[in-house]
Design a protein around this motif. Structure first.
Motif, PDB file in Angstrom:
ATOM      1  N   GLU A   1       0.828  -1.202   0.000  1.00  0.00           N
ATOM      2  CA  GLU A   1       0.000   0.000   0.000  1.00  0.00           C
ATOM      3  C   GLU A   1       0.866   1.258   0.000  1.00  0.00           C
ATOM      4  O   GLU A   1       0.549   2.238  -0.679  1.00  0.00           O
ATOM      5  CB  GLU A   1      -0.928  -0.005   1.221  1.00  0.00           C
ATOM      6  CG  GLU A   1      -1.963  -1.120   1.213  1.00  0.00           C
ATOM      7  CD  GLU A   1      -2.951  -0.983   0.062  1.00  0.00           C
ATOM      8  OE1 GLU A   1      -3.564   0.100  -0.066  1.00  0.00           O
ATOM      9  OE2 GLU A   1      -3.097  -1.943  -0.713  1.00  0.00           O
ATOM     10  N   ILE A   2       1.943   1.234   0.772  1.00  0.00           N
ATOM     11  CA  ILE A   2       2.846   2.386   0.819  1.00  0.00           C
ATOM     12  C   ILE A   2       3.510   2.594  -0.534  1.00  0.00           C
ATOM     13  O   ILE A   2       3.626   3.731  -1.026  1.00  0.00           O
ATOM     14  CB  ILE A   2       3.896   2.187   1.932  1.00  0.00           C
ATOM     15  CG1 ILE A   2       3.227   2.274   3.309  1.00  0.00           C
ATOM     16  CG2 ILE A   2       5.014   3.221   1.830  1.00  0.00           C
ATOM     17  CD1 ILE A   2       4.132   1.898   4.463  1.00  0.00           C
ATOM     18  N   GLU A   3       3.926   1.517  -1.175  1.00  0.00           N
ATOM     19  CA  GLU A   3       4.571   1.639  -2.486  1.00  0.00           C
ATOM     20  C   GLU A   3       3.614   2.232  -3.520  1.00  0.00           C
ATOM     21  O   GLU A   3       4.019   3.034  -4.369  1.00  0.00           O
ATOM     22  CB  GLU A   3       5.064   0.269  -2.940  1.00  0.00           C
ATOM     23  CG  GLU A   3       6.285  -0.228  -2.176  1.00  0.00           C
ATOM     24  CD  GLU A   3       6.710  -1.615  -2.589  1.00  0.00           C
ATOM     25  OE1 GLU A   3       5.997  -2.232  -3.408  1.00  0.00           O
ATOM     26  OE2 GLU A   3       7.752  -2.088  -2.096  1.00  0.00           O
ATOM     27  N   GLN A   4       2.344   1.821  -3.449  1.00  0.00           N
ATOM     28  CA  GLN A   4       1.360   2.379  -4.395  1.00  0.00           C
ATOM     29  C   GLN A   4       1.228   3.888  -4.204  1.00  0.00           C
ATOM     30  O   GLN A   4       1.178   4.653  -5.160  1.00  0.00           O
ATOM     31  CB  GLN A   4      -0.002   1.709  -4.163  1.00  0.00           C
ATOM     32  CG  GLN A   4      -0.006   0.236  -4.467  1.00  0.00           C
ATOM     33  CD  GLN A   4      -0.817  -0.094  -5.722  1.00  0.00           C
ATOM     34  OE1 GLN A   4      -1.412   0.773  -6.338  1.00  0.00           O
ATOM     35  NE2 GLN A   4      -0.826  -1.346  -6.084  1.00  0.00           N
ATOM     36  N   LEU A   5       1.175   4.328  -2.939  1.00  0.00           N
ATOM     37  CA  LEU A   5       1.034   5.755  -2.661  1.00  0.00           C
ATOM     38  C   LEU A   5       2.287   6.526  -3.067  1.00  0.00           C
ATOM     39  O   LEU A   5       2.199   7.705  -3.437  1.00  0.00           O
ATOM     40  CB  LEU A   5       0.747   5.973  -1.180  1.00  0.00           C
ATOM     41  CG  LEU A   5      -0.648   5.549  -0.705  1.00  0.00           C
ATOM     42  CD1 LEU A   5      -0.722   5.532   0.816  1.00  0.00           C
ATOM     43  CD2 LEU A   5      -1.706   6.496  -1.273  1.00  0.00           C
ATOM     44  N   ALA A   6       3.450   5.885  -3.004  1.00  0.00           N
ATOM     45  CA  ALA A   6       4.701   6.567  -3.331  1.00  0.00           C
ATOM     46  C   ALA A   6       4.697   7.081  -4.769  1.00  0.00           C
ATOM     47  O   ALA A   6       5.276   8.135  -5.060  1.00  0.00           O
ATOM     48  CB  ALA A   6       5.886   5.628  -3.114  1.00  0.00           C
ATOM     49  N   TYR A   7       4.034   6.358  -5.661  1.00  0.00           N
ATOM     50  CA  TYR A   7       4.004   6.777  -7.062  1.00  0.00           C
ATOM     51  C   TYR A   7       3.189   8.047  -7.279  1.00  0.00           C
ATOM     52  O   TYR A   7       3.319   8.701  -8.313  1.00  0.00           O
ATOM     53  CB  TYR A   7       3.435   5.654  -7.929  1.00  0.00           C
ATOM     54  CG  TYR A   7       4.401   4.512  -8.131  1.00  0.00           C
ATOM     55  CD1 TYR A   7       5.543   4.659  -8.916  1.00  0.00           C
ATOM     56  CD2 TYR A   7       4.185   3.285  -7.521  1.00  0.00           C
ATOM     57  CE1 TYR A   7       6.439   3.611  -9.090  1.00  0.00           C
ATOM     58  CE2 TYR A   7       5.072   2.225  -7.690  1.00  0.00           C
ATOM     59  CZ  TYR A   7       6.195   2.395  -8.474  1.00  0.00           C
ATOM     60  OH  TYR A   7       7.073   1.362  -8.630  1.00  0.00           O
ATOM     61  N   LEU A   8       2.360   8.403  -6.297  1.00  0.00           N
ATOM     62  CA  LEU A   8       1.499   9.580  -6.448  1.00  0.00           C
ATOM     63  C   LEU A   8       2.158  10.861  -5.960  1.00  0.00           C
ATOM     64  O   LEU A   8       1.624  11.943  -6.157  1.00  0.00           O
ATOM     65  CB  LEU A   8       0.189   9.363  -5.674  1.00  0.00           C
ATOM     66  CG  LEU A   8      -0.614   8.112  -6.050  1.00  0.00           C
ATOM     67  CD1 LEU A   8      -1.846   7.997  -5.158  1.00  0.00           C
ATOM     68  CD2 LEU A   8      -1.003   8.150  -7.522  1.00  0.00           C
ATOM     69  N   ASP A   9       3.323  10.770  -5.301  1.00  0.00           N
ATOM     70  CA  ASP A   9       3.984  11.932  -4.714  1.00  0.00           C
ATOM     71  C   ASP A   9       4.993  12.498  -5.705  1.00  0.00           C
ATOM     72  O   ASP A   9       5.975  11.845  -6.038  1.00  0.00           O
ATOM     73  CB  ASP A   9       4.696  11.524  -3.419  1.00  0.00           C
ATOM     74  CG  ASP A   9       5.313  12.714  -2.702  1.00  0.00           C
ATOM     75  OD1 ASP A   9       5.247  13.843  -3.230  1.00  0.00           O
ATOM     76  OD2 ASP A   9       5.868  12.514  -1.604  1.00  0.00           O
ATOM     77  N   PRO A  10       4.794  13.736  -6.179  1.00  0.00           N
ATOM     78  CA  PRO A  10       5.718  14.299  -7.171  1.00  0.00           C
ATOM     79  C   PRO A  10       7.036  14.764  -6.581  1.00  0.00           C
ATOM     80  O   PRO A  10       8.011  14.963  -7.317  1.00  0.00           O
ATOM     81  CB  PRO A  10       4.930  15.483  -7.738  1.00  0.00           C
ATOM     82  CG  PRO A  10       4.058  15.913  -6.596  1.00  0.00           C
ATOM     83  CD  PRO A  10       3.675  14.651  -5.872  1.00  0.00           C
ATOM     84  N   GLY A  11       7.111  14.975  -5.258  1.00  0.00           N
ATOM     85  CA  GLY A  11       8.327  15.494  -4.642  1.00  0.00           C
ATOM     86  C   GLY A  11       8.522  16.966  -4.975  1.00  0.00           C
ATOM     87  O   GLY A  11       7.619  17.632  -5.497  1.00  0.00           O
ATOM     88  N   PRO A  12       9.707  17.520  -4.683  1.00  0.00           N
ATOM     89  CA  PRO A  12       9.956  18.937  -4.993  1.00  0.00           C
ATOM     90  C   PRO A  12       9.815  19.213  -6.477  1.00  0.00           C
ATOM     91  O   PRO A  12      10.192  18.385  -7.313  1.00  0.00           O
ATOM     92  CB  PRO A  12      11.405  19.148  -4.527  1.00  0.00           C
ATOM     93  CG  PRO A  12      11.682  18.041  -3.569  1.00  0.00           C
ATOM     94  CD  PRO A  12      10.850  16.876  -4.037  1.00  0.00           C
ATOM     95  N   VAL A  13       9.261  20.385  -6.803  1.00  0.00           N
ATOM     96  CA  VAL A  13       9.038  20.706  -8.218  1.00  0.00           C
ATOM     97  C   VAL A  13       9.679  22.020  -8.641  1.00  0.00           C
ATOM     98  O   VAL A  13       9.846  22.262  -9.834  1.00  0.00           O
ATOM     99  CB  VAL A  13       7.518  20.763  -8.532  1.00  0.00           C
ATOM    100  CG1 VAL A  13       6.889  19.404  -8.338  1.00  0.00           C
ATOM    101  CG2 VAL A  13       6.810  21.811  -7.676  1.00  0.00           C
ATOM    102  N   VAL A  14      10.052  22.885  -7.701  1.00  0.00           N
ATOM    103  CA  VAL A  14      10.612  24.192  -8.041  1.00  0.00           C
ATOM    104  C   VAL A  14      12.131  24.127  -8.023  1.00  0.00           C
ATOM    105  O   VAL A  14      12.736  23.694  -7.043  1.00  0.00           O
ATOM    106  CB  VAL A  14      10.118  25.276  -7.049  1.00  0.00           C
ATOM    107  CG1 VAL A  14      10.790  26.614  -7.360  1.00  0.00           C
ATOM    108  CG2 VAL A  14       8.607  25.408  -7.126  1.00  0.00           C
ATOM    109  N   GLY A  15      12.758  24.544  -9.131  1.00  0.00           N
ATOM    110  CA  GLY A  15      14.214  24.635  -9.180  1.00  0.00           C
ATOM    111  C   GLY A  15      14.925  23.305  -9.185  1.00  0.00           C
ATOM    112  O   GLY A  15      16.020  23.190  -8.643  1.00  0.00           O
ATOM    113  N   VAL A  16      14.330  22.281  -9.805  1.00  0.00           N
ATOM    114  CA  VAL A  16      14.944  20.953  -9.779  1.00  0.00           C
ATOM    115  C   VAL A  16      15.353  20.474 -11.176  1.00  0.00           C
ATOM    116  O   VAL A  16      15.515  19.287 -11.397  1.00  0.00           O
ATOM    117  CB  VAL A  16      13.991  19.914  -9.134  1.00  0.00           C
ATOM    118  CG1 VAL A  16      13.737  20.251  -7.698  1.00  0.00           C
ATOM    119  CG2 VAL A  16      12.676  19.827  -9.912  1.00  0.00           C
ATOM    120  N   THR A  17      15.542  21.400 -12.098  1.00  0.00           N
ATOM    121  CA  THR A  17      15.870  21.003 -13.473  1.00  0.00           C
ATOM    122  C   THR A  17      17.364  21.025 -13.764  1.00  0.00           C
ATOM    123  O   THR A  17      17.798  20.532 -14.792  1.00  0.00           O
ATOM    124  CB  THR A  17      15.168  21.930 -14.475  1.00  0.00           C
ATOM    125  OG1 THR A  17      15.552  23.285 -14.213  1.00  0.00           O
ATOM    126  CG2 THR A  17      13.657  21.806 -14.347  1.00  0.00           C
TER     127      THR A  17
END
Length: 479
Positions: free
Chosen positions: A385-401
């Motif tokens: 269940e935790i692994e399934q939810l992990a795929y839904l978390d985008p993590g940091p999005v600003v300044g990560v390119t």
């Protein structure tokens, strides 16, 4: 919402909140060698830190001496390397153990590190009864999320309960377990499952101690917890309110607790490392500040703020200082600590509490229907269940390119690690054979291993020797 200091404590554990006492500022530290860690501790205490938090390298967490082949490349990398009690004594050199509380981020080898802490105190003329602090000692989350375990699940739980039993009887100032939801969250769980994992784990630890003949109130009042805070500031603050309410209700209704101290969920909050980005690392100061505010508004008792450079390396002095200063600025230069329950009565927070509470209840029902958290770990259902939810978390999005940032190990750090490995070859000696035999006998007989461990530590047994002595017999040997 309730009144601060009254059951079910969703509005806070103390009537006056932070107006009478601030949260403990407890920055996690552990650098390569004992000497380097001692230097960092002294630095943080000079900067105004109010509690120590000690991190260990992976070999120490897994009970490996620094010269063990399996420890190669990991010695001193994620924390301090501790092979014997003399290493831990060097970590605390010049630090008054009867005056400073210490949190040990240690799990599989928690019994060994507790024994070392006790002997360090004795040999520095401090009565171990005066020790104050917390042992993480949380093996369920290791199997569920971190995977830094040594023995099978049943043996691991046996040793965790040995620590709880020993501290309950002998060390009144030590919290013997810090039950974690935060590690499941870092592995991918959402806020509701984070709370549910912690509350369901309470049943396993408390049930084990009741089976050993201990009263619920005597054990539960020594429990502490670890949660994290992420970037949804109001939701994270609401999450801590939900955790306190559900814990109080379950302790009273499910376990029959009558002591208010057994119904109060006391927590350390760590801002989440998974919310940090290694690109544009200074942005992490903003991220950590938002998460720290969430923890304070949520009513935490203790707080660790991640350093801005933590996604790149073990935090340097500047990162560690800014992280501590973040807490001090929030405490001294804002109005966050002027009100006992600053979010009380907020319509938005009440809505978030209701929504999160319903989700937590649903997770708890599902876990219980499958036989409780231990059985859910055995079957792998909860991890899935935790692994399934992990795929839904985008993590940091600003300044990560920006892909150009990288970390490298300098020559001084590499030399220090080499020195620690060489030290590991020198410390192992046969002087503790009788004491190690007693550890082995007590472990196999199911007796509490703590008294034997303390004697073996006094005799300078190494962490690797103690790990081996605590190893349960093979299945065929047991039969």
């Amino acid at each position: 919402m309730g009144t601060p200091g009254t059951f079910p404590y969703d509005s806070g554990l103390h009537p006056a909140g932070y107006t009478s006492r601030l949260w403990t500022m407890r920055q996690l530290a552990g650098l390569r060698t004992a000497a380097a860690t001692n230097e960092r501790f002294r630095y943080l205490l000079d900067m105004g830190e109010t509690g120590l938090s000690l991190a260990f390298d992976l070999p120490t967490q897994l009970g490996l001496d620094p010269d063990a082949p399996a420890a190669e490349g990991e010695v001193g990398r994620t924390g301090v390397s501790v092979a014997t009690v003399d290493d831990l004594a060097e970590v605390f050199d010049g630090i008054p153990l009867d005056k400073v509380s210490v949190s040990f981020t240690i799990n599989a080898t928690a019994p060994v590190l507790l024994a070392m802490w006790i002997v360090v105190a004795e040999e520095s003329a401090v009565d171990p009864v005066k020790l104050r602090g917390t042992l993480q000692n949380e093996m369920l989350k290791e199997f569920l999320a971190r995977k830094a375990f040594i023995y099978d699940l049943d043996t691991s739980m046996q040793y965790a309960l040995d620590v709880i039993e020993y501290c309950t009887g002998e060390l009144p100032g030590v919290n013997p377990v810090s039950i974690s939801g935060g590690h499941a969250r870092e592995a991918g769980a959402d806020a509701a499952l984070e709370v549910a994992c912690a509350l369901a784990s309470v049943d396993a630890y408390l049930g084990g101690m009741v089976d050993r003949g201990f009263p619920v109130d005597e054990v539960a009042r020594r429990f502490s917890f670890v949660f994290g805070t992420d970037m949804e500031l109001l939701k994270e603050a609401a999450k801590l309110r939900v955790a306190r309410r559900r814990y109080a209700e379950r302790m009273r209704d499910r376990w029959g607790a009558t002591d208010p101290r057994a119904m109060k969920l006391r927590t350390q909050v760590n801002t989440f490392g998974s919310a940090l980005a290694f690109q544009e690392p200074l942005n992490n100061i903003v991220r950590a500040t938002v998460q720290a505010i969430a923890a304070i508004l949520g009513g935490t008792q203790s707080l660790h703020v991640c350093s801005f450079d933590e996604a790149l390396q073990t935090p340097g002095p500047l990162g560690a200082r800014i992280a501590l200063r973040t807490q001090q600025i929030l405490a001294s230069e804002t109005d966050l600590a002027r009100y006992a329950d600053p979010l009380g009565g907020s319509r938005v927070v009440e809505q978030l509490v209701a929504e999160l509470g319903a989700e937590v209840d649903d997770w708890l029902r599902r876990i219980e229907q499958r036989g409780g958290v231990v059985e859910c770990i055995r079957t792998g259902w909860l991890e899935g269940e935790i692994e399934q939810l992990a795929y839904l978390d985008p993590g940091p999005v600003v300044g990560v390119t920006d892909p150009q940032v990288s970390a490298s190990e300098d020559a001084l750090v590499a030399a220090e690690r080499h020195q620690v490995v060489g030290h590991g070859r020198a410390v192992r000696r046969p002087a503790a054979e009788d004491e190690l035999r007693r550890v082995r006998d007590d472990a196999r007989a199911g007796r509490n291993v703590m008294p034997a461990l303390i004697d073996a530590v006094r005799a300078r047994a190494t962490i690797g020797q103690l790990r081996e002595a605590m190893q349960p017999p093979a299945r065929e040997e047991r039969a």
